[in-house]
Design an enzyme around this catalytic site. Structure first.
Site, PDB file in Angstrom:
ATOM      1  N   LYS A  11       7.183   0.856  -4.648  1.00 64.08           N
ATOM      2  CA  LYS A  11       6.195  -0.046  -5.100  1.00 64.08           C
ATOM      3  C   LYS A  11       6.374  -0.608  -6.282  1.00 64.08           C
ATOM      4  CE  LYS A  11       2.568   2.684  -2.179  1.00 64.08           C
ATOM      5  NZ  LYS A  11       1.272   3.393  -2.132  1.00 64.08           N
ATOM      6  N   TYR A  51      -2.064  -3.632   4.485  1.00 62.44           N
ATOM      7  CA  TYR A  51      -3.127  -2.469   4.086  1.00 62.44           C
ATOM      8  C   TYR A  51      -4.512  -2.642   4.738  1.00 62.44           C
ATOM      9  CZ  TYR A  51      -0.122   0.158   0.714  1.00 62.44           C
ATOM     10  OH  TYR A  51       0.827   1.084   0.304  1.00 62.44           O
ATOM     11  N   PHE A  59     -11.012   1.171  -2.950  1.00 58.73           N
ATOM     12  CA  PHE A  59      -9.885   0.806  -3.857  1.00 58.73           C
ATOM     13  C   PHE A  59      -9.074  -0.341  -3.243  1.00 58.73           C
ATOM     14  CE2 PHE A  59      -8.864   4.368  -0.977  1.00 58.73           C
ATOM     15  CZ  PHE A  59      -7.635   3.816  -0.228  1.00 58.73           C
ATOM     16  N   ARG A  87       7.212  12.174   5.096  1.00 57.25           N
ATOM     17  CA  ARG A  87       6.009  12.412   4.475  1.00 57.25           C
ATOM     18  C   ARG A  87       6.114  13.571   3.583  1.00 57.25           C
ATOM     19  NH1 ARG A  87       1.687   8.530   4.579  1.00 57.25           N
ATOM     20  NH2 ARG A  87       0.701  10.234   3.316  1.00 57.25           N
ATOM     21  N   THR A  93      -0.681  12.209  -1.418  1.00 65.23           N
ATOM     22  CA  THR A  93      -0.969  10.695  -1.956  1.00 65.23           C
ATOM     23  C   THR A  93      -1.295  10.726  -3.296  1.00 65.23           C
ATOM     24  OG1 THR A  93      -1.973  10.267   0.269  1.00 65.23           O
ATOM     25  CG2 THR A  93      -2.487   8.752  -1.532  1.00 65.23           C
ATOM     26  N   ARG A 104       6.800  11.471  -5.132  1.00 67.65           N
ATOM     27  CA  ARG A 104       5.563  11.232  -5.857  1.00 67.65           C
ATOM     28  C   ARG A 104       5.360  12.050  -7.015  1.00 67.65           C
ATOM     29  NH1 ARG A 104       2.012   9.755  -0.427  1.00 67.65           N
ATOM     30  NH2 ARG A 104       2.249   7.197  -0.581  1.00 67.65           N
ATOM     31  N   ASN A 114       1.594   5.256  -6.656  1.00 68.55           N
ATOM     32  CA  ASN A 114       2.167   6.492  -6.507  1.00 68.55           C
ATOM     33  C   ASN A 114       3.467   6.468  -5.939  1.00 68.55           C
ATOM     34  OD1 ASN A 114       1.311   5.407  -4.029  1.00 68.55           O
ATOM     35  ND2 ASN A 114       0.257   7.137  -3.303  1.00 68.55           N
ATOM     36  N   HIS A 117       5.345   4.024  -0.561  1.00 68.77           N
ATOM     37  CA  HIS A 117       4.564   4.258   0.810  1.00 68.77           C
ATOM     38  C   HIS A 117       5.428   4.861   1.543  1.00 68.77           C
ATOM     39  CE1 HIS A 117       2.608   2.914   4.408  1.00 68.77           C
ATOM     40  NE2 HIS A 117       3.835   2.792   5.000  1.00 68.77           N
ATOM     41  N   GLU A 128       5.211  -1.372  10.894  1.00 68.43           N
ATOM     42  CA  GLU A 128       5.364  -1.632   9.706  1.00 68.43           C
ATOM     43  C   GLU A 128       6.760  -2.351   9.498  1.00 68.43           C
ATOM     44  OE1 GLU A 128       2.321   1.593   8.034  1.00 68.43           O
ATOM     45  OE2 GLU A 128       4.425   2.172   7.531  1.00 68.43           O
TER      46      GLU A 128
END
Ligand code: IDP
Ligand code: MG
Length: 152
Positions: A11, A51, A59, A87, A93, A104, A114, A117, A128
């Site tokens: 990100k 998203y 948010f 993950r 998150t 993260r 964070n 993704h 995706e």
């Protein structure tokens, strides 16, 4: 059987802070093959579409603004049990809740910024990665030969 692909985004905050290299290092160390990768700048419309599942969340607006605030790196990753293993590698998150050693925990600035993704299901990994990569941009390790972009 769990699928062999997942999709990630490094990100904007992590790109701006020069964390691309270290994050890719963690991904490689964890045994993922990079089957596709590029740096892109999202438009607002593209970030909203990506998203859209969160469009009713409080948010959402801020998340979209953050995602368009600078370039991102998108990557298609290949490994057995890819979604679940990735993950685990990235952690919660909220970086305050992420385990030490997770991406993260190491690189996130906040719950919004964070660092990365990670797809949450095999189905979303496919959706995706198809959003960002054409068939000719996918280079799967375990599928040589022609039309390798059609794996899944
Ligand atoms: P995930 O990225 O761990 O799958 P999601 O719940 O799918 O988490 O949320 C998508 C993204 O939205 C998060 O990665 C984070 O950037 C942002 N986000 C999630 N929850 C919050 C929040 O409570 N405040 C601000 N941003 C959030
Ligand atoms: Mg999610």
């Amino acid at each position: 059987m769990a699928g062999r692909i997942t999709f990630t985004i490094i990100k904007p905050g992590a790109v701006q802070n020069e964390h691309i290299g270290p994050i890719l290092g963690k991904i490689a160390e964890a045994g993922f093959h990079i089957a596709g990768m590029k740096m892109v700048q999202l438009s607002r419309n593209e970030a909203q579409n990506f998203y859209c599942i969160h469009e009713d969340k409080p948010f959402f607006g801020e998340l979209v603004e953050f995602m368009v605030s600078g370039p991102i790196v998108v990557a298609l990753l290949e490994k057995d049990n890819a979604v679940e293993d990735f993950r685990k590698l990235i952690g919660s998150t909220d970086p305050k809740k992420a385990e030490p050693g997770t991406i993260r925990h190491m690189f996130a600035q906040s719950i919004q910024a964070n660092a990365v993704h990670g797809s949450d299901s095999d189905e979303n990994a496919i959706k995706e990665s198809e959003y960002f990569f054409a068939g000719y941009e996918k280079f799967y390790k375990d599928k040589g030969g022609c039309l390798q972009g059609s794996m899944q």
